[in-house]
Design an enzyme around this catalytic site. Structure first.
Site, PDB file in Angstrom:
ATOM      1  N   ASN A 197       8.344  22.635  14.212  1.00  0.00           N
ATOM      2  CA  ASN A 197       8.022  23.478  13.062  1.00  0.00           C
ATOM      3  C   ASN A 197       8.520  24.910  13.197  1.00  0.00           C
ATOM      4  OD1 ASN A 197       5.839  23.119  15.080  1.00  0.00           O
ATOM      5  ND2 ASN A 197       4.907  24.854  14.019  1.00  0.00           N
ATOM      6  N   SER A 233       2.180  14.842   6.525  1.00  0.00           N
ATOM      7  CA  SER A 233       1.496  15.924   5.817  1.00  0.00           C
ATOM      8  C   SER A 233       2.092  16.067   4.425  1.00  0.00           C
ATOM      9  CB  SER A 233       1.644  17.240   6.581  1.00  0.00           C
ATOM     10  OG  SER A 233       1.073  18.310   5.868  1.00  0.00           O
ATOM     11  N   ALA A 234       1.256  16.033   3.384  1.00  0.00           N
ATOM     12  CA  ALA A 234       1.765  16.092   2.011  1.00  0.00           C
ATOM     13  C   ALA A 234       2.365  17.443   1.660  1.00  0.00           C
ATOM     14  CB  ALA A 234       0.645  15.756   1.031  1.00  0.00           C
ATOM     15  N   HIS A 235       1.727  18.527   2.091  1.00  0.00           N
ATOM     16  CA  HIS A 235       2.166  19.837   1.604  1.00  0.00           C
ATOM     17  C   HIS A 235       3.457  20.323   2.248  1.00  0.00           C
ATOM     18  CE1 HIS A 235       0.772  22.795   4.813  1.00  0.00           C
ATOM     19  NE2 HIS A 235       0.184  21.686   5.209  1.00  0.00           N
ATOM     20  N   GLN A 289       7.104  17.749   9.633  1.00  0.00           N
ATOM     21  CA  GLN A 289       8.257  18.490   9.122  1.00  0.00           C
ATOM     22  C   GLN A 289       9.420  17.593   8.711  1.00  0.00           C
ATOM     23  OE1 GLN A 289       8.200  21.634   8.451  1.00  0.00           O
ATOM     24  NE2 GLN A 289       6.406  22.327   9.586  1.00  0.00           N
ATOM     25  N   THR A 348     -15.189   9.558   0.630  1.00  0.00           N
ATOM     26  CA  THR A 348     -14.607   9.222  -0.666  1.00  0.00           C
ATOM     27  C   THR A 348     -13.145   9.638  -0.710  1.00  0.00           C
ATOM     28  OG1 THR A 348     -16.738   9.517  -1.771  1.00  0.00           O
ATOM     29  CG2 THR A 348     -14.771   9.634  -3.158  1.00  0.00           C
ATOM     30  N   THR A 391      -2.779  17.137  10.908  1.00  0.00           N
ATOM     31  CA  THR A 391      -3.685  17.556  11.988  1.00  0.00           C
ATOM     32  C   THR A 391      -4.727  16.482  12.264  1.00  0.00           C
ATOM     33  OG1 THR A 391      -3.404  19.939  11.671  1.00  0.00           O
ATOM     34  CG2 THR A 391      -5.498  19.211  12.609  1.00  0.00           C
ATOM     35  N   CYS A 451      -0.331  28.297  11.686  1.00  0.00           N
ATOM     36  CA  CYS A 451      -1.640  28.006  12.276  1.00  0.00           C
ATOM     37  C   CYS A 451      -2.015  28.992  13.379  1.00  0.00           C
ATOM     38  CB  CYS A 451      -1.668  26.585  12.829  1.00  0.00           C
ATOM     39  SG  CYS A 451      -1.387  25.339  11.560  1.00  0.00           S
TER      40      CYS A 451
END
Length: 375
Positions: free
Chosen positions: A152, A200-202, A180, A242, A72, A326
């Site tokens: 998605n 996107s990692a997840h 995706q 950070t 996003t 979402c």
């Protein structure tokens, strides 16, 4: 206990990835920006290793990888970050599709309010946009073309190769939301004509809260992105704050695991898909975007069954969804299926099932029985 079939919303974390996240969360907890001690040095090394691991998936340079909080933010950084360049050059036309994630559509809408013009390409009934429609929409003042790699909701894989061929003689920037597909569909994202890739990692069996933007150079020149947040100058001044070393290291491990195991993972997903299609056939379902779709996704409706009722009926059996996580709280009709010109009854009945290589055995017969009881 119900089986989890909502991996397009979020996927389970790979055990190897979880081990890396834990290591850098608890033991190696240094700040990658600290240059005065070994803790900071080791954290910096972990970040740079992850950068290289992501770059290898799409055959690009590690200096072209920018870490973000997820796809996003990456989408927003591209669309809003290119706006100053568009205003400076007078190129204020954007082309995208009507089936993009809201993280693309809403930034585009924000730019429309600032005087940009956006063309929204509509898909066919198969959920895929037509390259010829892109050709017709291209103009001299087109700044950006943003087309997702795989949808998605339907899993429909978009014809990126054909679209990129059309852009060979045009200097518009090309962005793809690959949330995706990154690490799941080989080769396509290696195309150097793709300027920006959102990750996107997840969705890649990594941790939530981290992602990346791959921003390729043209020759030796970086794309003219302006930051949309300020303070600190990290990530080439484009993403201050950070760095979450534990999440970044986890994303890097997820990327490496994906690169090494793409074929086996796809085979496992296709086996589950074949089982699903075989079991569901007795319901005479209508599939949406079934051709040229991801191996781990099906979107279907059964005449006479409402998706909300189906989700309730499947509680304790299978966790499925009726669209994007979402927007699942809004109860509005899917903008993706609406853009495909599907009848409202089919949209109201649409069920998405998505799984992965870690999905345990699915009792598809139990799912079919539960759905039959609604007829």
């Amino acid at each position: 206990m119900s089986v989890y079939l909502d991996c397009n919303a979020t996927a389970p974390i790979d055990p190897a990835v979880a081990a890396v996240v834990t290591k850098y969360l608890i033991k190696e907890f240094g700040n990658a920006g600290s240059r005065t001690h070994d803790f900071g040095t080791r954290a910096k090394q972990a970040v740079e290793k992850a950068r290289q691991q992501l770059a290898q998936v799409v055959s690009t340079g590690k200096d072209e990888v920018i870490f973000t909080s997820g796809a996003t933010e990456s989408n927003n950084l591209v669309i809003l970050g290119l706006a100053p360049e568009g205003e400076k050059t007078g190129k204020k036309h954007i082309i995208t599709t009507a089936i993009e994630h809201k993280a693309v559509l809403e930034p585009c809408e924000a730019l429309e309010k600032k005087g940009f013009e956006v063309t929204y390409l509509k898909p066919g009934s198969d959920g895929r946009i037509k390259p010829e429609d892109l050709a017709d929409a291209l103009r001299d003042d087109t700044l950006l073309v943003s087309i997702m790699h795989a949808n998605n909701e339907t899993g429909a894989i978009q014809p990126l190769a054909e679209c990129l061929e059309l852009l060979k003689t045009h200097d518009a920037y090309f962005h793809t939301d690959a949330a995706q597909s990154f690490g799941k569909i080989p080769k396509t994202l290696e195309n150097k004509r793709i300027d920006f890739i959102s990750v996107s990692a997840h969705k890649l069996y990594g941790p939530k809260g981290v992602g990346a933007l791959i921003a390729r150079k043209r020759g030796y020149k970086r794309p003219p992105l302006s930051p949309i947040m300020f303070g600190g100058g990290q990530e080439k001044g484009l993403r201050p704050g950070t760095l979450p070393v534990h999440l970044i290291a986890g994303l890097g491990e997820a990327a490496e695991q994906a690169l090494q195991n793409q074929a086996q993972r796809k085979e496992a997903c296709l086996k589950l898909k074949d089982e699903a299609l075989s079991a569901l056939s007795e319901l005479n379902p209508r599939y949406h975007g079934a051709d040229n779709a991801l191996a781990h996704t099906i979107n279907f409706s059964v005449p006479g069954i409402n998706s909300e009722a189906a989700i309730v009926a499947l509680k304790g059996i299978a966790a499925v969804s009726n669209g994007s996580a979402c927007t699942s709280q809004s109860y509005t009709l899917s903008h993706v299926l609406t853009a495909m010109d599907m009848p409202q009854e089919e949209i109201m009945g649409a069920i998405r099932a998505s799984w992965c290589h870690m999905t345990e055995t699915v009792d598809w017969s139990a799912i079919v029985r539960a759905l039959k009881e609604l007829l």
